[in-house]
Design an enzyme around this catalytic site. Sequence first.
Site, PDB file in Angstrom:
ATOM      1  CB  SER A   1      45.019 -64.070  54.052  1.00  0.00           C
ATOM      2  OG  SER A   1      43.859 -64.412  53.386  1.00  0.00           O
ATOM      3  CB  SER A   2      49.079 -64.430  51.681  1.00  0.00           C
ATOM      4  OG  SER A   2      48.635 -63.156  51.394  1.00  0.00           O
TER       5      SER A   2
ATOM      6  CG  ASN B   1      43.732 -81.988  48.772  1.00  0.00           C
ATOM      7  OD1 ASN B   1      42.754 -81.707  48.080  1.00  0.00           O
ATOM      8  ND2 ASN B   1      44.018 -83.225  49.150  1.00  0.00           N
TER       9      ASN B   1
ATOM     10  CD  GLU C   1      47.342 -63.085  47.922  1.00  0.00           C
ATOM     11  OE1 GLU C   1      46.219 -62.588  48.146  1.00  0.00           O
ATOM     12  OE2 GLU C   1      48.178 -63.255  48.813  1.00  0.00           O
TER      13      GLU C   1
END
Lengths: 153, 153, 153
Positions: C42-43, C37, C98
């Site tokens: 943010s990150s 899962n 990202e």
Amino acid sequence: MLATPKKFTVMAGAAEGPTRLNAFDNALLAAGIGNVNLLRVSSILPPQAIEVPEVAIAPGSLVPIAYGTITSEEPGELIAAAVAIGIGSPDEYGVIMEFSGRCSQEEAARTVEEMARAAFVQRNRPLERVIVRAVEHRVSQIGCAFAAVALWY
Amino acid sequence: MLATPKKFTVMAGAAEGPTRLNAFDNALLAAGIGNVNLLRVSSILPPQAIEVPEVAIAPGSLVPIAYGTITSEEPGELIAAAVAIGIGSPDEYGVIMEFSGRCSQEEAARTVEEMARAAFVQRNRPLERVIVRAVEHRVSQIGCAFAAVALWY
Amino acid sequence: MLATPKKFTVMAGAAEGPTRLNAFDNALLAAGIGNVNLLRVSSILPPQAIEVPEVAIAPGSLVPIAYGTITSEEPGELIAAAVAIGIGSPDEYGVIMEFSGRCSQEEAARTVEEMARAAFVQRNRPLERVIVRAVEHRVSQIGCAFAAVALWY
């Protein structure tokens, strides 16, 4: 189970950046939450949670957080983000609402407060107070506005 | 590590609201999950998880959840949300799929079931059964349909 | 509180699928993270986290993860996803960025690396190295590219 947060911090910030994600990252730094891992939640204030002015937590921690945010690449545009917490009895849960849009801080604050009031009407619960935090930003190149309620421990 | 959920509850609900987020909030209330903090996941049913008809968990708790949702401001539009859980051997994980669209509950249910079947074909695993839950809603002003699998403890 | 991850794994994968969500699911399988899962964050890379080549964790586990992804239904289109981790002192946190877009793997990698560099400039911190992972995919019918940094225990 996952531990229920016991503290909350309301915050807002805005910034420019060289890309959309960097603008968001910089808005997080401006809001004081740039160096932890945000776990976005939809968005209830746990019963008996205590408000703390700043998030004091180690870098890299996982922090549940409700937020509204908007990023724009339209120079001159006014953007805003806001959060509201509807609070009834301190022994019961509160409801967090988030909003963002191409508008002023004042309009964002008014809108998000109405949303929190509507959430209490829907639940048929008495509302004692609403905490609101909003920020606006005039875009230079790539700008981001961010408002949040961090839920921590 | 974060504890792996041991229970799951399948749910769906739909509602109107004065704003898009309030419509979503009201759909959560209609589905029976309105007063906890949703942590959205992509989306595996843990092995040996047990189905429970309703989520019995304290307000403000953090609840991992897979969901499909759609909000529409088009009066008269039919919207639908659906979830499916593909289940093979009960000792192995299942796969959760989510769908939402401008369609009927029946079409959403059929689509999401096909998605769960495809996930098992891709994994080259035998599928024993598929649990499906769907809801549709005819929009009055601002409407939201929501279908979910909550994963809890 | 929620435990802070101690390990990280960088990954990327791409795939086709019969629906957008199935294409995403198949890209997760290609990347080696299809059966847990995903909890999107943010990150930030936690201080002293150790890189491990593959995620070795039970199916259905909750895994915090930063990712970039893009899904396209445009046959022939080239899509790419990339992640970068900016790392300074190993005792301090790193910053994960990202990116995804309609471009080559090379362009995605260059862009995301610049983003990680900009995050360090903004923090006024010395950057020692950048880890980058990217993938590209030429869409046949429905394709997805996915790049991620999983944070685990």
